[in-house]
Design an enzyme around this catalytic site. Structure first.
Site, PDB file in Angstrom:
ATOM      1  N   GLY A   7     -30.833 -21.681 -52.507  1.00 33.96           N
ATOM      2  CA  GLY A   7     -29.671 -21.469 -51.656  1.00 33.96           C
ATOM      3  C   GLY A   7     -29.435 -20.001 -51.368  1.00 33.96           C
ATOM      4  O   GLY A   7     -28.305 -19.586 -51.097  1.00 33.96           O
ATOM      5  N   ALA A   9     -30.023 -18.042 -48.925  1.00 33.32           N
ATOM      6  CA  ALA A   9     -29.594 -17.587 -47.598  1.00 33.32           C
ATOM      7  C   ALA A   9     -28.135 -17.920 -47.337  1.00 33.32           C
ATOM      8  O   ALA A   9     -27.614 -17.589 -46.269  1.00 33.32           O
ATOM      9  CB  ALA A   9     -30.475 -18.203 -46.510  1.00 33.32           C
ATOM     10  N   ASP A  53     -36.333 -27.829 -49.140  1.00 31.36           N
ATOM     11  CA  ASP A  53     -35.244 -28.502 -49.843  1.00 31.36           C
ATOM     12  C   ASP A  53     -35.482 -28.392 -51.337  1.00 31.36           C
ATOM     13  O   ASP A  53     -36.623 -28.500 -51.805  1.00 31.36           O
ATOM     14  CB  ASP A  53     -35.207 -29.973 -49.406  1.00 31.36           C
ATOM     15  CG  ASP A  53     -33.965 -30.709 -49.859  1.00 31.36           C
ATOM     16  OD1 ASP A  53     -33.729 -30.785 -51.091  1.00 31.36           O
ATOM     17  OD2 ASP A  53     -33.236 -31.218 -48.998  1.00 31.36           O
ATOM     18  N   VAL A  54     -34.423 -28.183 -52.093  1.00 25.99           N
ATOM     19  CA  VAL A  54     -34.563 -28.018 -53.533  1.00 25.99           C
ATOM     20  C   VAL A  54     -35.082 -29.283 -54.201  1.00 25.99           C
ATOM     21  O   VAL A  54     -35.585 -29.245 -55.328  1.00 25.99           O
ATOM     22  CB  VAL A  54     -33.210 -27.578 -54.150  1.00 25.99           C
ATOM     23  CG1 VAL A  54     -32.221 -28.726 -54.188  1.00 25.99           C
ATOM     24  CG2 VAL A  54     -33.404 -26.973 -55.528  1.00 25.99           C
ATOM     25  N   ALA A  74     -27.935 -23.603 -55.006  1.00 24.34           N
ATOM     26  CA  ALA A  74     -27.929 -24.689 -54.031  1.00 24.34           C
ATOM     27  C   ALA A  74     -27.015 -25.816 -54.475  1.00 24.34           C
ATOM     28  O   ALA A  74     -27.148 -26.332 -55.576  1.00 24.34           O
ATOM     29  CB  ALA A  74     -29.345 -25.217 -53.840  1.00 24.34           C
ATOM     30  N   ALA A  75     -26.072 -26.184 -53.612  1.00 24.48           N
ATOM     31  CA  ALA A  75     -25.168 -27.297 -53.933  1.00 24.48           C
ATOM     32  C   ALA A  75     -24.432 -27.734 -52.685  1.00 24.48           C
ATOM     33  O   ALA A  75     -24.203 -26.943 -51.777  1.00 24.48           O
ATOM     34  CB  ALA A  75     -24.161 -26.896 -55.009  1.00 24.48           C
ATOM     35  N   TYR A 177     -17.403 -34.235 -56.398  1.00 24.72           N
ATOM     36  CA  TYR A 177     -18.010 -32.905 -56.470  1.00 24.72           C
ATOM     37  C   TYR A 177     -17.896 -32.337 -57.879  1.00 24.72           C
ATOM     38  O   TYR A 177     -18.872 -31.838 -58.445  1.00 24.72           O
ATOM     39  CB  TYR A 177     -17.339 -31.973 -55.460  1.00 24.72           C
ATOM     40  CG  TYR A 177     -17.717 -30.519 -55.634  1.00 24.72           C
ATOM     41  CD1 TYR A 177     -19.035 -30.102 -55.476  1.00 24.72           C
ATOM     42  CD2 TYR A 177     -16.763 -29.562 -55.961  1.00 24.72           C
ATOM     43  CE1 TYR A 177     -19.388 -28.765 -55.642  1.00 24.72           C
ATOM     44  CE2 TYR A 177     -17.109 -28.226 -56.119  1.00 24.72           C
ATOM     45  CZ  TYR A 177     -18.422 -27.835 -55.963  1.00 24.72           C
ATOM     46  OH  TYR A 177     -18.765 -26.523 -56.125  1.00 24.72           O
ATOM     47  N   ARG A 245      -4.224 -19.899 -58.131  1.00 24.10           N
ATOM     48  CA  ARG A 245      -5.676 -19.831 -58.168  1.00 24.10           C
ATOM     49  C   ARG A 245      -6.108 -18.422 -58.557  1.00 24.10           C
ATOM     50  O   ARG A 245      -5.325 -17.474 -58.503  1.00 24.10           O
ATOM     51  CB  ARG A 245      -6.290 -20.187 -56.798  1.00 24.10           C
ATOM     52  CG  ARG A 245      -6.081 -21.635 -56.353  1.00 24.10           C
ATOM     53  CD  ARG A 245      -6.808 -22.604 -57.251  1.00 24.10           C
ATOM     54  NE  ARG A 245      -6.760 -23.968 -56.764  1.00 24.10           N
ATOM     55  CZ  ARG A 245      -5.827 -24.859 -57.084  1.00 24.10           C
ATOM     56  NH1 ARG A 245      -4.827 -24.502 -57.884  1.00 24.10           N
ATOM     57  NH2 ARG A 245      -5.892 -26.077 -56.615  1.00 24.10           N
TER      58      ARG A 245
END
Length: 374
Positions: A7, A9, A53-54, A74-75, A177, A245
């Site tokens: 991920g 980029a 793709d991972v 990557a997620a 998630y 937050r």
């Protein structure tokens, strides 16, 4: 050190690649450049690049040649529209991580830094005057519709005081998630035990800064507000704006990743550790919207009272362990960071869900934003 950044980029990944280069490391980027995250040709990082793709095991295997450590960014992110999104999240986040770890095991790569998330905690830390530290239940829709946003003590119903959550707090993921992010940590811990590897998970709090996608809420609430201001529209603040937050600048997060990568090899073999990664300076969502609007020159935020079921009320970080163990500290203050972000360039984004650039094609429904930018 040669580091594979999955991920790389994307928003956070590209900042990590730059930080690694500045420290004299040799990053390799694996990224699928999916249209959902990259509708046009992106500016690629200054690094060796593998478009894949991972979950593509042969491509991952090739990208791992000569690699000393992996930084797994990557997620697929954000809250899903409904449970129909679960296969897309699990496929990208958990299957993708499993494929990566299996190829690392075969290649003899034994150092991993994982992009974790604060969402594994569910609600943050709360204290009741009578019962001490308590864990409130998920907020009910009937309460949210009535404007009763604050959680209460599950034993006596008293108003609770929010505090900083540390890494020893029990995990309590409250959406798909969040569940996948916790599963990623468990997979990494299992990999470490089985291979004598070393894993560090950085549990990011609300990351913001230059390069966030524009015209989409999928990258978090800071991007959503910034995009509204760029269109000349008032930021729309959900609930009453008092959600607390920890907004942490992306350059500080990139430095945390570099520090973790440089230290992960010194950890005992077969171990996995998690670190909160936040600024240590909590603010409300309303304060963040106001700071952005003021720095941008308006218009002022509008507090709507709307809500999204499944979001949490308060979640703020105690990052003392990361500061102590890795000598990391955030350099960018809330005021400085928000002032910069109010005028910083954003990356072009499509109208689709913000899948990871190294994840799967978007699902038809796709994730939607959390009002607190989880």
């Amino acid at each position: 050190m040669r580091v594979l950044v999955t991920g790389g980029a994307g928003f956070i990944g590209s900042h990590i690649v730059g930080a690694l280069r500045r420290r004299g490391h040799d990053p390799v980027v694996l990224d699928a450049l999916l249209p959902a995250a990259h509708p046009g040709p992106p500016e690629l990082p200054d690094a060796e690049f593998v478009r894949a793709d991972v979950r593509d095991a042969p491509a991952v295997r090739e990208a791992l040649r000569g690699v000393d450590a992996v930084c797994h960014q990557a997620a697929m992110v954000g809250l899903g529209k409904d449970f129909a999104d679960a296969p897309a999240y699990v496929g990208c986040n958990d299957l993708g991580t499993a494929v990566l770890l299996a190829e690392m095991a075969a290649a003899g790569v034994r150092a991993l830094v994982l992009a974790g998330s604060m969402v594994v905690y569910g609600e943050g830390r709360y204290d009741c005057p009578a019962h001490g530290t308590v864990r409130p239940a998920p907020r009910a829709a009937v309460d949210l519709r009535a404007g009763r946003f604050e959680p209460h003590c599950p034993s006596c119903g008293a108003q609770l005081t929010p505090g900083l959550v540390d890494e020893d707090a029990p995990a309590d993921p409250r959406n798909v998630y969040a569940t996948t992010k916790l599963a990623q940590e468990h997979l990494a811990a299992s990999w470490a035990r089985c291979t004598d590897g070393r894993s560090v998970a950085l549990r990011y709090h609300n990351v913001y800064g230059p390069g966030m996608p524009r015209d989409t809420p999928y990258a978090g609430v800071a991007s959503f507000f910034r995009s509204s201001l760029a269109r000349g529209e008032a930021p729309r603040v959900y609930e009453d704006g008092a959600q607390r937050r920890d907004f942490v600048h992306v350059r500080d997060v990139a430095q945390a990743n570099v520090a973790a990568l440089e230290a992960v090899g010194t950890r005992p073999a077969g171990t996995a550790v998690a670190y909160n990664t936040g600024s240590g300076d909590p603010h409300t969502v309303g304060e963040m919207a106001a700071a952005l609007a003021t720095a941008h020159g308006g218009p002022a935020p509008v507090v709507t009272g709307e809500f999204r079921l499944g979001d949490v009320r308060h979640i703020t970080a105690d990052s003392a362990r990361l500061r102590h163990d890795l000598a990391w500290h955030p350099d960018i203050t809330f005021t400085t960071g928000m002032t910069e972000f109010a005028h910083a360039p954003q990356r072009l984004s499509s109208a689709g869900p913000n899948s990871s650039p190294a994840g799967p094609p978007p699902s038809p429904a796709g994730p939607h934003p959390s009002p607190a930018g989880v």
